[in-house]
Scaffold this motif. Sequence first.
Motif, PDB file in Angstrom:
ATOM      1  N   TYR A 505       0.858  12.087   9.457  1.00 43.26           N
ATOM      2  CA  TYR A 505       1.719  12.603   9.499  1.00 43.26           C
ATOM      3  C   TYR A 505       2.894  12.325  10.002  1.00 43.26           C
ATOM      4  O   TYR A 505       4.445  12.840   9.428  1.00 43.26           O
ATOM      5  N   ILE A 506       3.577  11.024  10.201  1.00 44.39           N
ATOM      6  CA  ILE A 506       4.205  10.267  10.524  1.00 44.39           C
ATOM      7  C   ILE A 506       5.205  10.199   8.969  1.00 44.39           C
ATOM      8  O   ILE A 506       6.237  10.142   9.234  1.00 44.39           O
ATOM      9  N   ALA A 507       3.838   9.946   8.046  1.00 43.02           N
ATOM     10  CA  ALA A 507       4.635  10.438   6.478  1.00 43.02           C
ATOM     11  C   ALA A 507       6.168  11.905   6.360  1.00 43.02           C
ATOM     12  O   ALA A 507       6.935  11.420   6.315  1.00 43.02           O
ATOM     13  N   PHE A 535     -13.256  12.964  16.708  1.00 45.30           N
ATOM     14  CA  PHE A 535     -12.669  12.301  15.435  1.00 45.30           C
ATOM     15  C   PHE A 535     -12.298  13.542  14.063  1.00 45.30           C
ATOM     16  O   PHE A 535     -11.268  13.475  14.101  1.00 45.30           O
ATOM     17  N   THR A 536     -13.465  13.912  14.123  1.00 51.02           N
ATOM     18  CA  THR A 536     -13.451  14.623  12.633  1.00 51.02           C
ATOM     19  C   THR A 536     -12.155  15.823  13.681  1.00 51.02           C
ATOM     20  O   THR A 536     -11.454  16.496  11.986  1.00 51.02           O
ATOM     21  N   VAL A 537     -12.671  16.272  14.699  1.00 50.34           N
ATOM     22  CA  VAL A 537     -11.691  17.339  15.019  1.00 50.34           C
ATOM     23  C   VAL A 537     -10.149  17.116  14.879  1.00 50.34           C
ATOM     24  O   VAL A 537      -9.310  17.934  14.189  1.00 50.34           O
ATOM     25  N   ALA A 538     -10.315  16.189  15.496  1.00 47.92           N
ATOM     26  CA  ALA A 538      -8.323  15.243  15.612  1.00 47.92           C
ATOM     27  C   ALA A 538      -8.344  15.132  14.000  1.00 47.92           C
ATOM     28  O   ALA A 538      -6.831  15.403  14.484  1.00 47.92           O
ATOM     29  N   THR A 539      -8.906  14.428  12.899  1.00 46.66           N
ATOM     30  CA  THR A 539      -8.303  14.350  12.213  1.00 46.66           C
ATOM     31  C   THR A 539      -7.797  15.592  10.956  1.00 46.66           C
ATOM     32  O   THR A 539      -6.756  16.102  10.585  1.00 46.66           O
ATOM     33  N   HIS A 540      -8.660  16.792  11.696  1.00 47.83           N
ATOM     34  CA  HIS A 540      -8.773  17.726  11.053  1.00 47.83           C
ATOM     35  C   HIS A 540      -7.111  18.716  11.399  1.00 47.83           C
ATOM     36  O   HIS A 540      -6.410  19.247  11.005  1.00 47.83           O
ATOM     37  N   GLY A 541      -7.266  18.568  12.817  1.00 53.10           N
ATOM     38  CA  GLY A 541      -5.560  18.413  13.499  1.00 53.10           C
ATOM     39  C   GLY A 541      -4.562  18.438  12.864  1.00 53.10           C
ATOM     40  O   GLY A 541      -3.782  19.265  12.872  1.00 53.10           O
ATOM     41  N   LEU A 542      -4.223  17.176  12.758  1.00 51.51           N
ATOM     42  CA  LEU A 542      -3.368  16.287  12.244  1.00 51.51           C
ATOM     43  C   LEU A 542      -2.979  16.428  11.521  1.00 51.51           C
ATOM     44  O   LEU A 542      -2.078  16.477  10.104  1.00 51.51           O
ATOM     45  N   ALA A 543      -4.276  16.635  10.642  1.00 46.66           N
ATOM     46  CA  ALA A 543      -3.943  17.139   8.711  1.00 46.66           C
ATOM     47  C   ALA A 543      -3.283  18.550   8.639  1.00 46.66           C
ATOM     48  O   ALA A 543      -2.588  18.801   7.560  1.00 46.66           O
ATOM     49  N   ALA A 544      -3.466  19.530   9.647  1.00 45.16           N
ATOM     50  CA  ALA A 544      -3.142  20.876   9.771  1.00 45.16           C
ATOM     51  C   ALA A 544      -1.769  20.552  10.214  1.00 45.16           C
ATOM     52  O   ALA A 544      -0.454  21.163   9.163  1.00 45.16           O
ATOM     53  N   GLN A 559      -7.013  23.669   7.419  1.00 47.43           N
ATOM     54  CA  GLN A 559      -7.759  22.906   8.166  1.00 47.43           C
ATOM     55  C   GLN A 559      -7.712  22.815   9.469  1.00 47.43           C
ATOM     56  O   GLN A 559      -8.431  22.803  10.475  1.00 47.43           O
ATOM     57  N   VAL A 560      -6.742  23.877  10.020  1.00 48.72           N
ATOM     58  CA  VAL A 560      -6.641  24.948  11.614  1.00 48.72           C
ATOM     59  C   VAL A 560      -7.856  25.545  11.655  1.00 48.72           C
ATOM     60  O   VAL A 560      -9.279  25.516  12.260  1.00 48.72           O
ATOM     61  N   ARG A 561      -8.762  26.036  10.864  1.00 52.05           N
ATOM     62  CA  ARG A 561     -10.174  26.283  10.684  1.00 52.05           C
ATOM     63  C   ARG A 561     -11.253  25.622  10.655  1.00 52.05           C
ATOM     64  O   ARG A 561     -11.982  25.067  11.537  1.00 52.05           O
ATOM     65  N   LEU A 562     -10.686  24.542  10.334  1.00 56.69           N
ATOM     66  CA  LEU A 562     -11.574  23.122  10.102  1.00 56.69           C
ATOM     67  C   LEU A 562     -11.808  22.466  11.936  1.00 56.69           C
ATOM     68  O   LEU A 562     -13.027  22.337  11.460  1.00 56.69           O
ATOM     69  N   THR A 563     -10.645  23.080  12.374  1.00 55.80           N
ATOM     70  CA  THR A 563     -10.502  22.448  13.758  1.00 55.80           C
ATOM     71  C   THR A 563     -11.460  22.786  14.524  1.00 55.80           C
ATOM     72  O   THR A 563     -11.624  22.133  15.456  1.00 55.80           O
ATOM     73  N   GLY A 564     -11.205  23.850  14.291  1.00 52.55           N
ATOM     74  CA  GLY A 564     -12.476  24.952  15.333  1.00 52.55           C
ATOM     75  C   GLY A 564     -11.488  24.990  16.954  1.00 52.55           C
ATOM     76  O   GLY A 564     -10.236  24.546  16.944  1.00 52.55           O
ATOM     77  N   THR A 565     -12.350  25.396  17.789  1.00 57.30           N
ATOM     78  CA  THR A 565     -11.816  25.789  18.865  1.00 57.30           C
ATOM     79  C   THR A 565     -12.275  24.500  20.105  1.00 57.30           C
ATOM     80  O   THR A 565     -12.336  24.946  21.460  1.00 57.30           O
ATOM     81  N   LEU A 575      -2.326  23.125  18.223  1.00 56.49           N
ATOM     82  CA  LEU A 575      -3.016  23.247  17.229  1.00 56.49           C
ATOM     83  C   LEU A 575      -1.967  25.125  17.234  1.00 56.49           C
ATOM     84  O   LEU A 575      -2.439  25.746  15.897  1.00 56.49           O
ATOM     85  N   LEU A 576      -2.950  25.839  17.803  1.00 57.48           N
ATOM     86  CA  LEU A 576      -2.450  27.358  17.643  1.00 57.48           C
ATOM     87  C   LEU A 576      -0.947  27.499  17.506  1.00 57.48           C
ATOM     88  O   LEU A 576      -0.852  28.622  16.573  1.00 57.48           O
ATOM     89  N   LEU A 577      -0.276  26.702  17.388  1.00 60.44           N
ATOM     90  CA  LEU A 577       1.783  26.598  17.509  1.00 60.44           C
ATOM     91  C   LEU A 577       1.427  26.140  15.937  1.00 60.44           C
ATOM     92  O   LEU A 577       1.944  27.013  14.469  1.00 60.44           O
TER      93      LEU A 577
END
Length: 756
Positions: A505-507, A535-544, A559-565, A575-577
């Motif tokens: 994300y920083i990159a 951790f996995t939820v946060a990782t997918h959210g950051l990847a999105a 990645q939004v789909r993998l993050t879920g709710t 995430l919705l943004l």
Amino acid sequence: MRELRSTAFLALHGEPGIGKTTLLQALADRAQAERVRVTHDLGDLRPPVVAIVDDADDEAAALAALLRKPPGGGVLVAFAYRRTPPPLLGALESAARRGLLTELPLAPLSQGEMAGFPPVAQRLSGGNPFYLTELAQHPRGVPPAIVASVQAELSALSEAARALAEGVAVAGEDLDLALAAGGLDEDLAALDEAIHAGVLKGSARRYRFRHPIARLAAYECTSPGRRLAAHARAADALRDGPAKDRAHHLERCAKAGDDEAIAVLVEAAREAPPEVAARWYATAQRLKRDRRHSLLVPLAHALAATGRLEQARDALQEALGLVPGDERLIAALATCEHLLGRHAAAHARLSALPEHDVAQLVDALYQPDYAALKSRAKRAVAQDPGNASAWALLALAHGTLGELTTAEEALDEAVALVDATPDEQLTDAAYYLGFAEYMCERDADAIRHFRRASHGQFRLPMLVGLAHALERQGRLGEALAVAERAVEGARHDQLLSWARAEEGYIAAVMGERERASTSALEASALATQLDRSFFTVATHGLAAATFLEAGEPDRALEQVRLTGTALDPGRHALLLLVAAGAEAALGRPEIAAQRLMEAAALAEPLPLRVPRDRVLLARAAMTGDPTLADAVVDSPFPLHAAQAHLIRGIALGSAADLVAAQAVPGARRLHDEAAQALRRLGQKAPGRQRRAAPGELSGREREIATLVAQGRSNREIAAELFLAEKTVEGHLTNIFAKCGVSSRAALAAHMARAYA
């Protein structure tokens, strides 16, 4: 040479491996290129000739005669020696007085001359070129060629001098301890011999090998039986000394069932750094004739502190088998499993513990179940008001649920407890406190606590937290460096996936799209293999968010789909943004508007500024209404403020806003968009931020770039630097971007120019 009226002499001297033979060979090659005869026979000096003597000891008498009574002109005699051979002492002095002798003492390489070699090779070699090149080619263990070289030197010594050298190799610099280890009486003649041979150096009863690697090689040369006996004698000589000094030797020689050795090892391990403590606890456990959980538990803690969570988990499982139902062991084992990403196993295990146990609080966080976390944390602080971790987790629960006032009350309690605790006594409290402060948008406090000198298994996760807080404060260069440290240190997939996600994300924010995409893909792939958790939820959210910033909206939506709710309301709004931005980029404005409405519904009731700022910025970007950005230009979050200035500057044609949009160092997208808008206004604007110059590569990046320039493969580099191949690949992506190249050959040429 053909014009020399008398014989000239060149004397090269220095320690073994310093380069004498290489220089003599270079001289011979040059002579042959000039069509001058080369000989190794001092009896054949018909001019013009270059006579080469590689070891003056073998020809000392003949050289002394030539130095005193040289033949006619056109003769150059070049010879080398380590220590001046006694027959040459007077002859060298006489030749020097008459101007016939040129001396060339060879010194170790300087730090500058060793640049580009691995730091460990520089340190162990002591600047010796032979040692340096061998260490660079054989990064693990003592290179065989160095062992053979030192063994040849030791073999030339008398038995007493060799035994003394072996004693120093085992015992270290103290002469008395070295004599004890060697089983020797004091023998000054043997000491003189070892010093004269250049094996040892020093004074005042403190003697050592000339370079660290020579000592390691001498240790390798010593036969296993002699080595074992030497350690035993050294341990016995240190009987009245500190436990840590004896433990070093007992670790290598103690017998099974030796209760005294076990006690010394355990005593020393209690005060030792985790890496050493783990070895000593493991040795003590091995020496026990029966398995004891009293040793397995500290062994597990020491292993966990060094990041070896799998081994720590094994030790704790064995201990729990010996003491079934022990609540501290259950909690410690669950902590290991959580950090390894095995949340289902940890969750099942913790059913035996009361709900106010901190391990149960952490389990709720990993689920994530913030309502359960809040209720359990309330019970925990009521049960134990002095538990800083419980207060921090209570603050985190309130903060994620938008209950900021209550969260800050809990934060104050946690801060008071953590700040009163010395660094060496901190375990997990500073880690949870830092994240609670980050979630409550107290970034300066979070940075301060994440920087506390943590130890144990939380040290590397705290680095990821620090990178989060630094990035949100616009300190992108610092944040990226910290994230890279976490990636390099990660020893298990859960931490690596989370650290990679933050690095990516920083990159992306810094405009390094290719690197960002690579890191996000790896982070997501690792996360999908782990039990689902915070951790996995946060990782997918950051990847999105990373993929959207990198211009890959399809991947962002996946990645939004993998993050879920499962995210808290504030993070879910963000995430919705991301989803809204991706839908807009894919030409689906109605869906984008719907996602934006959903994000606003979550964010607007919250007292947290980050989600509300981001909603306003998204609305302003989507509608083109600059007034929506007005409330964000004074944001305490620099990237938000810069984005608000950019939106307002483009909409209003405001050069002042566009300049303000470039205020965050390293934020290339914002910088470039603002620069383009300034040029459209006819204003002078700098172009794209330059790529880093070679000197701006980090130490690790320069080390890897140098190895690439030497023709090493990623696998070879990874083995030499003790890194994962994926880590090397990530560094190379960054190096290519900074140096403006796209291939290994181009990087090699670039490094040659930069460091010529």
